[in-house]
Write a protein that holds these residues in place. Structure first.
Motif, PDB file in Angstrom:
ATOM      1  N   SER A 266       0.786  -1.243   0.000  1.00  0.00           N
ATOM      2  CA  SER A 266       0.000   0.000   0.000  1.00  0.00           C
ATOM      3  C   SER A 266       0.813   1.285   0.000  1.00  0.00           C
ATOM      4  N   GLU A 267       2.099   1.216  -0.341  1.00  0.00           N
ATOM      5  CA  GLU A 267       2.902   2.439  -0.336  1.00  0.00           C
ATOM      6  C   GLU A 267       2.272   3.553  -1.153  1.00  0.00           C
ATOM      7  N   THR A 268       1.765   3.214  -2.337  1.00  0.00           N
ATOM      8  CA  THR A 268       1.263   4.263  -3.231  1.00  0.00           C
ATOM      9  C   THR A 268      -0.007   4.916  -2.711  1.00  0.00           C
ATOM     10  N   ILE A 269      -0.984   4.121  -2.270  1.00  0.00           N
ATOM     11  CA  ILE A 269      -2.252   4.707  -1.846  1.00  0.00           C
ATOM     12  C   ILE A 269      -2.122   5.393  -0.493  1.00  0.00           C
ATOM     13  N   ILE A 270      -1.262   4.871   0.378  1.00  0.00           N
ATOM     14  CA  ILE A 270      -1.033   5.547   1.657  1.00  0.00           C
ATOM     15  C   ILE A 270      -0.197   6.804   1.433  1.00  0.00           C
ATOM     16  N   GLY A 271       0.726   6.735   0.476  1.00  0.00           N
ATOM     17  CA  GLY A 271       1.490   7.937   0.145  1.00  0.00           C
ATOM     18  C   GLY A 271       0.600   9.063  -0.336  1.00  0.00           C
ATOM     19  N   GLU A 272      -0.429   8.726  -1.101  1.00  0.00           N
ATOM     20  CA  GLU A 272      -1.366   9.748  -1.569  1.00  0.00           C
ATOM     21  C   GLU A 272      -2.066  10.416  -0.383  1.00  0.00           C
ATOM     22  N   ALA A 273      -2.459   9.610   0.605  1.00  0.00           N
ATOM     23  CA  ALA A 273      -3.110  10.177   1.794  1.00  0.00           C
ATOM     24  C   ALA A 273      -2.138  11.041   2.587  1.00  0.00           C
ATOM     25  N   MET A 274      -0.899  10.605   2.686  1.00  0.00           N
ATOM     26  CA  MET A 274       0.100  11.396   3.411  1.00  0.00           C
ATOM     27  C   MET A 274       0.285  12.766   2.763  1.00  0.00           C
ATOM     28  N   THR A 275       0.175  12.812   1.442  1.00  0.00           N
ATOM     29  CA  THR A 275       0.287  14.095   0.745  1.00  0.00           C
ATOM     30  C   THR A 275      -0.789  15.071   1.222  1.00  0.00           C
ATOM     31  N   ARG A 276      -1.975  14.559   1.498  1.00  0.00           N
ATOM     32  CA  ARG A 276      -3.074  15.408   1.979  1.00  0.00           C
ATOM     33  C   ARG A 276      -2.927  15.737   3.460  1.00  0.00           C
ATOM     34  N   TRP A 277      -2.422  14.795   4.236  1.00  0.00           N
ATOM     35  CA  TRP A 277      -2.429  14.925   5.685  1.00  0.00           C
ATOM     36  C   TRP A 277      -1.219  15.685   6.233  1.00  0.00           C
ATOM     37  N   ILE A 278      -0.125  15.704   5.492  1.00  0.00           N
ATOM     38  CA  ILE A 278       1.105  16.319   5.995  1.00  0.00           C
ATOM     39  C   ILE A 278       1.309  17.674   5.319  1.00  0.00           C
ATOM     40  N   LYS A 279       1.311  18.728   6.111  1.00  0.00           N
ATOM     41  CA  LYS A 279       1.534  20.076   5.590  1.00  0.00           C
ATOM     42  C   LYS A 279       2.728  20.759   6.265  1.00  0.00           C
TER      43      LYS A 279
ATOM     44  N   TYR B 189       5.981  20.460   9.531  1.00  0.00           N
ATOM     45  CA  TYR B 189       6.804  19.588  10.374  1.00  0.00           C
ATOM     46  C   TYR B 189       6.060  19.195  11.641  1.00  0.00           C
ATOM     47  N   ARG B 190       5.048  19.985  12.009  1.00  0.00           N
ATOM     48  CA  ARG B 190       4.249  19.655  13.202  1.00  0.00           C
ATOM     49  C   ARG B 190       3.383  18.411  12.980  1.00  0.00           C
ATOM     50  N   ASP B 191       3.160  18.039  11.739  1.00  0.00           N
ATOM     51  CA  ASP B 191       2.363  16.848  11.418  1.00  0.00           C
ATOM     52  C   ASP B 191       3.205  15.571  11.435  1.00  0.00           C
ATOM     53  N   LEU B 192       4.489  15.734  11.719  1.00  0.00           N
ATOM     54  CA  LEU B 192       5.416  14.605  11.688  1.00  0.00           C
ATOM     55  C   LEU B 192       5.942  14.278  13.076  1.00  0.00           C
ATOM     56  N   PRO B 193       6.300  13.025  13.347  1.00  0.00           N
ATOM     57  CA  PRO B 193       6.177  11.893  12.420  1.00  0.00           C
ATOM     58  C   PRO B 193       4.730  11.414  12.318  1.00  0.00           C
ATOM     59  N   LEU B 194       4.382  10.862  11.163  1.00  0.00           N
ATOM     60  CA  LEU B 194       3.084  10.218  10.954  1.00  0.00           C
ATOM     61  C   LEU B 194       3.366   8.711  10.892  1.00  0.00           C
ATOM     62  N   LYS B 195       2.778   7.963  11.846  1.00  0.00           N
ATOM     63  CA  LYS B 195       3.133   6.546  11.992  1.00  0.00           C
ATOM     64  C   LYS B 195       1.862   5.705  11.947  1.00  0.00           C
ATOM     65  N   LEU B 196       1.657   5.016  10.817  1.00  0.00           N
ATOM     66  CA  LEU B 196       0.422   4.274  10.564  1.00  0.00           C
ATOM     67  C   LEU B 196       0.699   2.783  10.418  1.00  0.00           C
ATOM     68  N   ASN B 197      -0.315   1.993  10.742  1.00  0.00           N
ATOM     69  CA  ASN B 197      -0.257   0.549  10.518  1.00  0.00           C
ATOM     70  C   ASN B 197      -1.646   0.067  10.114  1.00  0.00           C
ATOM     71  N   GLN B 198      -1.690  -0.903   9.207  1.00  0.00           N
ATOM     72  CA  GLN B 198      -2.980  -1.521   8.914  1.00  0.00           C
ATOM     73  C   GLN B 198      -2.843  -3.042   8.861  1.00  0.00           C
ATOM     74  N   TRP B 199      -3.854  -3.716   9.397  1.00  0.00           N
ATOM     75  CA  TRP B 199      -4.000  -5.163   9.271  1.00  0.00           C
ATOM     76  C   TRP B 199      -4.909  -5.408   8.081  1.00  0.00           C
ATOM     77  N   ALA B 200      -4.458  -6.188   7.124  1.00  0.00           N
ATOM     78  CA  ALA B 200      -5.206  -6.302   5.882  1.00  0.00           C
ATOM     79  C   ALA B 200      -4.863  -7.612   5.169  1.00  0.00           C
ATOM     80  N   ASN B 201      -5.512  -7.827   4.039  1.00  0.00           N
ATOM     81  CA  ASN B 201      -5.122  -8.884   3.123  1.00  0.00           C
ATOM     82  C   ASN B 201      -4.502  -8.247   1.888  1.00  0.00           C
TER      83      ASN B 201
ATOM     84  N   ILE C  10       5.059  14.025  -1.131  1.00  0.00           N
ATOM     85  CA  ILE C  10       4.812  14.154   0.312  1.00  0.00           C
ATOM     86  C   ILE C  10       5.809  15.187   0.835  1.00  0.00           C
ATOM     87  N   SER C  11       5.387  16.423   0.892  1.00  0.00           N
ATOM     88  CA  SER C  11       6.271  17.512   1.294  1.00  0.00           C
ATOM     89  C   SER C  11       5.657  18.291   2.447  1.00  0.00           C
ATOM     90  N   PHE C  12       6.494  19.051   3.151  1.00  0.00           N
ATOM     91  CA  PHE C  12       6.023  19.786   4.322  1.00  0.00           C
ATOM     92  C   PHE C  12       6.866  21.050   4.509  1.00  0.00           C
TER      93      PHE C  12
END
Length: 495
Positions: free
Chosen positions: A121-134, A136-148, A251-253
């Motif tokens: 999921s690097e690509t689709i999560i990277g797209e979300a990070m682009t929206r969520w990170i504006k 340095y205060r938004d960092l670090p962003l540390k996510l995990n998902q359990w999936a198939n 993904i820039s800030f």
């Protein structure tokens, strides 16, 4: 001595592996080629592993989330080197409905743009990070998902290689390179703690060679385990992605100085393949052997009901013993106990649980009730049935489980140490070791880092498993090319 399984490890390891799975009732092949049905006993093992990992993932500051299983093709195209590594394994959705055509269902409604079924999921999560990170205060962003995930597998094997499998995947973004590198190493240590500490599988941590890296990563770190046929199995990986994915996804800030910087990212994952590792590390010719922390049931009580007159007395004693055992603790949890009430012979029940890998099977009949004793069989010593008083058994259950836990680890470590080979001095010696003499195991020798090494090893079905963190720092010659080399590497055949 006659064994419970029809196939012996020493005679046919691949068939033995399948036999262990079948007799332990862990999983079966599904109607879709390459996919499996994980049965309740197998899934309960996965849940125990999942809970161990999930706790440590959260303790290290990560939050669970979930992303779609479908990834637009356009997103994948943004990271060419990453996509190239998975392209041949991708499942693609091209239509959105079915219609009846000539009496048969047929795809209809072609999509404007194909969707990729999640291989990672690097690509689709990277797209979300682009929206969520504006900032340095938004960092670090540390996510995990359990999936198939789906990776089209041409040579499937239950748990080890299936077209669909379960896993967790962590994805993080950081303000600095140093933070991302620290994250990468920290999460590999989390995997080591669970695999070695809870699953009791000895591992060697290290860094992958360039050709074995995760597609698009700057560095891949791994823990490598040795199975009982001498082959290596990658038991967990953690990837330092540098700024490669961040630049592809933008993904820039805004940094502290007011400038704009790209984030530094990581990803890491472990899957149901670990159940395959568990099987191949610990099992024997009588079936599965489970470390107590992974066992769905740690003690099974088999009541021996010889006649109706003693039935109630035996059942009451079994339930009382179960309650007393559940009041004891192992691994900071109540001991997991089951009373087997199935309508079957005590012998079939006992061997059934042995093949499922239950650490302790206890039998309780009318004579035992009269004498206040219980007959005990521990999974690492099934030929040694012992009679203990019920009170002694309850008092010793922690020690019994702990001794078994250590025994499984010690056995696996002893096997690995016996199959670690040093002193292979040249490529011709390597060929003789693996091909002429048909040996397996890990060969430790020097490695120059030349890409030609990996290509030549591939002709033998070998790979550089890792460059262990523990290095000798001595000078020598590359095992394959003969060029000067300092790095120690592990050469092996692998799953």
């Amino acid at each position: 001595m006659k064994n419970a399984l029809r196939v012996r490890r020493s005679e046919d390891f691949a068939d033995w592996y399948q036999e262990v799975i079948r007799e332990a009732d862990l999983a079966e092949n599904s109607g879709v080629r390459g996919c499996m049905v994980i049965k309740p006993w197998g899934f309960a093992i996965w849940e125990n592993l999942q809970q161990k990992l999930d706790r440590l993932i959260k303790e290290t500051g990560h939050d669970n989330c979930y992303f779609p299983i479908f990834i637009p093709l356009g997103l994948m195209q943004k990271e060419a080197s990453h996509v190239e590594g998975f392209a041949k394994e991708m499942a693609v959705v091209t239509h959105h409905r079915l219609i009846m055509k000539d009496g048969k269902l047929a795809p209809d409604g072609e999509l404007e743009s194909p969707l990729i079924v999640r291989p990672t999921s690097e690509t689709i999560i990277g797209e979300a990070m682009t929206r969520w990170i504006k900032s340095y205060r938004d960092l670090p962003l540390k996510l995990n998902q359990w999936a198939n995930v789906v990776r089209w597998e041409m040579r499937p094997r239950l748990f080890l290689r299936t077209s669909e499998f379960l896993w967790q995947e962590g994805h993080t973004a950081h303000a600095t390179r140093a933070e991302a590198v620290e994250e990468t190493r920290m999460m590999l240590e989390v995997y080591r703690r669970v695999v070695e500490g809870d699953m009791r599988i000895p591992v060697i941590p290290g860094e992958k060679s360039a050709s074995e890296r995760f597609p698009g990563a700057d560095a891949t770190h791994t823990i490598e385990a040795m199975m009982q046929d001498g082959r290596a199995l990658q038991a967990g990986t953690s990837h330092f992605l540098g700024q490669n994915f961040a630049k592809a996804a933008n993904i820039s800030f805004q940094d502290k100085e007011g400038g704009v910087s790209h984030a530094w990212t990581t990803s890491w994952g472990a899957s149901t393949r670990l159940i395959g590792a568990l099987i191949m590390t610990h099992s024997d010719d009588d079936g599965l052997r489970l470390p107590p922390k992974m066992a769905p049931q740690q003690v099974v009580i088999v009541p021996i009901l010889r006649d109706e007159g003693s039935r109630d007395q035996v059942m009451q004693a079994a339930e009382t013993l179960a309650a007393q055992l559940r009041a004891q603790r192992f691994d900071d949890q109540p001991v997991r106990v089951k009373v087997d009430l199935r309508d079957d012979s005590p012998t079939n029940k006992r061997w059934g649980w042995i093949k499922k890998g239950v650490p302790i099977v206890a039998e309780l009949g009318p004579r035992d009730v009269a004498t206040g004793t219980v007959a005990l069989v521990r999974r690492d010593a099934i030929g040694e049935k012992r009679n203990l008083s019920m009170g002694e058994f309850v008092g010793r259950v922690f020690d019994e489980l702990n001794e078994l836990d250590h025994k499984l680890h010690d056995d696996a470590l002893a096997y690995r140490q016996a199959n670690m080979v040093e002193g292979v001095a040249s490529f011709s010696d390597l060929v003789e070791h693996f091909e002429t003499k048909g040996r397996t195991g890990f060969v430790t020798a020097k490695y120059s880092g030349d890409p030609a090494v990996d290509a030549k090893l591939g002709e033998l079905g070998l790979t550089i498993r890792c460059l262990p963190y523990e290095q000798s720092d001595s000078e020598g010659q590359c095992l394959v090319t003969g060029a000067p080399a300092i790095a120690d590497a592990i050469y092996a055949k692998a799953y």
